[in-house]
Design a protein around this motif. Structure first.
Motif, PDB file in Angstrom:
ATOM      1  N   ALA A   1       8.212  34.267  44.110  1.00 39.95           N
ATOM      2  CA  ALA A   1       7.781  35.045  42.953  1.00 39.95           C
ATOM      3  C   ALA A   1       7.672  34.133  41.742  1.00 39.95           C
ATOM      4  O   ALA A   1       8.417  33.161  41.603  1.00 39.95           O
ATOM      5  CB  ALA A   1       8.779  36.166  42.670  1.00 39.95           C
ATOM      6  N   VAL A   2       6.762  34.467  40.871  1.00 35.93           N
ATOM      7  CA  VAL A   2       6.592  33.746  39.615  1.00 35.93           C
ATOM      8  C   VAL A   2       7.340  34.518  38.535  1.00 35.93           C
ATOM      9  O   VAL A   2       7.022  35.680  38.280  1.00 35.93           O
ATOM     10  CB  VAL A   2       5.099  33.635  39.244  1.00 35.93           C
ATOM     11  N   PRO A   3       8.366  33.919  37.913  1.00 39.23           N
ATOM     12  CA  PRO A   3       9.077  34.616  36.826  1.00 39.23           C
ATOM     13  C   PRO A   3       8.209  34.642  35.571  1.00 39.23           C
ATOM     14  O   PRO A   3       7.489  33.689  35.281  1.00 39.23           O
ATOM     15  CB  PRO A   3      10.334  33.776  36.629  1.00 39.23           C
ATOM     16  N   LEU A   4       8.299  35.755  34.835  1.00 33.20           N
ATOM     17  CA  LEU A   4       7.493  35.933  33.626  1.00 33.20           C
ATOM     18  C   LEU A   4       8.395  36.298  32.447  1.00 33.20           C
ATOM     19  O   LEU A   4       9.321  37.092  32.598  1.00 33.20           O
ATOM     20  CB  LEU A   4       6.475  37.064  33.844  1.00 33.20           C
ATOM     21  N   ALA A   5       8.103  35.725  31.295  1.00 35.50           N
ATOM     22  CA  ALA A   5       8.816  36.063  30.060  1.00 35.50           C
ATOM     23  C   ALA A   5       7.992  37.091  29.295  1.00 35.50           C
ATOM     24  O   ALA A   5       6.816  37.309  29.599  1.00 35.50           O
ATOM     25  CB  ALA A   5       9.030  34.813  29.213  1.00 35.50           C
TER      26      ALA A   5
END
Length: 137
Positions: free
Chosen positions: A68-72
């Protein structure tokens, strides 16, 4: 412009579906791996045997580990509050879009069945709590 890495650790942990009767995603174990996030997915099959069929409930279906790509939520923020993942889960292709709000993880699950033309594509939303946190209502 400075590129900031997003820290996935705020999303790490064991997340349990609030709806104990729901089919689909049951447990999501999120593991921080550097600046990436790995999701270990466990699905729930039929949670109860048919009324006229004795026996235990069906065993959960284990899925793949999805990167998964973490997002802020802001370009100047380094802590992840959301993620985007896609890949295979059993015989389906899935896209998972998850976000945390007030300690609750909400995941929008989008599924495509590439090998079953008669099976419709499905989208559903599930809500999760941290295993270490509150119990479902």
């Amino acid at each position: 412009m400075t590129v900031h890495a997003v820290d996935p650790s705020p999303l790490a942990g064991r997340w349990v579906n609030f709806d104990t009767a729901a089919l689909g995603l049951d447990l999501v174990e999120a593991v921080a791996d550097g600046d990436r996030l790995l999701l270990r997915i466990t699905e729930r099959g039929d949670p109860r045997p048919a009324p006229d069929a004795p026996g235990p409930p069906a065993a959960p279906v284990s899925g793949a580990t999805l990167p998964a790509v973490p997002l802020a939520d802001d370009v100047d923020t380094a802590e992840a509050v959301a993620f985007l993942a896609e890949g295979r889960l059993g015989d389906r292709r899935v896209v998972l879009v998850g976000y945390v709000n007030r300690g609750l993880l909400t995941i929008d699950v989008h599924t495509v069945h590439p090998t079953a033309a008669r099976t419709p594509n499905v989208m559903y939303r599930a809500h999760f709590y941290r295993r270490e946190g509150a119990t479902p209502v």
